[in-house]
Design an enzyme around this catalytic site. Structure first.
Site, mmCIF file in Angstrom:
data_model
loop_
_atom_site.group_PDB
_atom_site.id
_atom_site.type_symbol
_atom_site.label_atom_id
_atom_site.label_comp_id
_atom_site.label_asym_id
_atom_site.label_seq_id
_atom_site.Cartn_x
_atom_site.Cartn_y
_atom_site.Cartn_z
ATOM 1 N N PRO A 264 0.815 -1.221 0.000
ATOM 2 C CA PRO A 264 0.000 0.000 0.000
ATOM 3 C C PRO A 264 0.850 1.273 0.000
ATOM 4 C CG PRO A 264 -0.473 -1.358 1.965
ATOM 5 C CD PRO A 264 0.544 -2.084 1.163
ATOM 6 N N ASP B 3 -9.521 -1.994 -27.499
ATOM 7 C CA ASP B 3 -9.160 -0.787 -28.239
ATOM 8 C C ASP B 3 -10.092 0.355 -27.882
ATOM 9 O OD1 ASP B 3 -7.181 -2.194 -29.409
ATOM 10 O OD2 ASP B 3 -8.243 -2.563 -31.284
ATOM 11 N N ARG C 162 -3.464 -10.243 -20.065
ATOM 12 C CA ARG C 162 -4.412 -9.987 -21.140
ATOM 13 C C ARG C 162 -3.846 -9.070 -22.214
ATOM 14 N NH1 ARG C 162 -7.364 -5.737 -20.678
ATOM 15 N NH2 ARG C 162 -9.281 -6.616 -21.493
ATOM 16 N N GLU D 44 3.305 -6.784 8.950
ATOM 17 C CA GLU D 44 3.384 -5.321 8.852
ATOM 18 C C GLU D 44 4.210 -4.881 7.661
ATOM 19 O OE1 GLU D 44 1.363 -3.384 10.707
ATOM 20 O OE2 GLU D 44 0.780 -5.447 11.127
#
Ligand code: 6GU
Length: 255
Positions: free
Chosen positions: A89, A169, A154, A116
């Site tokens: 994060p 697209d 992908r 942590e």
């Protein structure tokens, strides 16, 4: 491309990549996934991978050596240079532009933290880039790694069928997708917009573009660079706004 996952739960990421487009990319050998568990590189009967943080405080920190040895084993498994990403994060936010950049590399090593976090010295020595998938906290980097694997898989040449590629697209313009409808035309939940049944392809394309621009304006104004829009797009967005504001004025109207 080759992706190595360094994680206490490498099977977690592998399972996420087993289905649909990503599973097919692996079958087509466009993507190969390999898991490396730092626990396998931890010595002793306890195979300890974490310890308490210096300075005190809650939680545990992942030890340098098991992670270091797992990363080095992953590096040594293939001669191509690996770009090492730590999912955290604290990283910069993943975007489609970053996904495109990473998807073009020959190989990635994805480091997933638990607890942590990871000893900062390991990050400084081994990690090229720290990435986050959004402003919320997950209990580990595995889901984020799975997201990244999906997004890069992908984009591998040949991973998508023609229809999926065409769709892809149409998203490249940095605006949200338009609404979609299928049968039946009339349903208790509502009717399909007339324009989509008109057979007028120019009108259909115009309507879809207007919906895309309008939705982006309503939902994700941060994505919409209005100055960068062409004249035709600005006119479409004006039409959408006028219709939308009429709708706000007359909640019972047909706008
Ligand atoms: Cl990459 N890791 C964790 N643990 N939480 C997150 C994240 C990553 N991205 C958003 N939240």
């Amino acid at each position: 491309m080759r992706v190595d996952i360094v994680s206490l739960f490498p099977e977690f990421v592998a399972q996420c990549a087993a289905f649909g487009v990503v599973g097919r990319a692996q079958e087509r050998a466009l993507l190969s996934l390999h898991g490396w568990n730092p626990r396998d590189y931890a010595p002793g009967n306890y195979r300890r991978v974490d310890d308490r943080p210096f300075g005190g405080g809650p939680g545990m920190v992942m030890l340098i050596d098991p992670l270091h040895d797992a990363i080095e084993a992953a590096r040594a498994a293939d001669p191509a240079d690996a770009h090492v990403v730590y999912l955290t994060p604290q990283g910069t936010r993943l975007t489609q532009a970053k996904v495109r950049e990473l998807a073009a590399l020959p190989r990635l090593i994805l480091l997933c933290g638990r607890y942590e976090g990871v000893d900062e010295r390991l990050i400084e020595a081994e990690v090229d880039e720290e990435l986050s998938i959004g402003d919320y906290v997950l209990s580990g980097g595995e889901l984020a790694a799975a997201v990244l694997v999906d997004a890069v898989a992908r984009l591998q040449e040949g991973a998508l069928n023609d229809a999926e590629s065409a769709l892809q697209d149409s998203f490249e313009g940095g605006v949200l997708d338009c609404p979609h409808y299928t049968r039946p035309v009339e349903h208790a939940l509502g009717k399909v917009p007339d324009v989509l049944l008109s057979g007028n392809h120019a009108q259909i394309a115009r309507w879809r573009r207007m919906e895309s621009l309008g939705r982006t304006w309503l939902r994700r104004p941060d994505l919409l660079d209005e100055q960068g829009l062409g004249k035709a797009d600005r006119a479409l967005l004006e039409d959408f706004r006028a219709r939308y504001l009429r709708g706000l004025d007359e909640p019972d109207g047909d706008a």
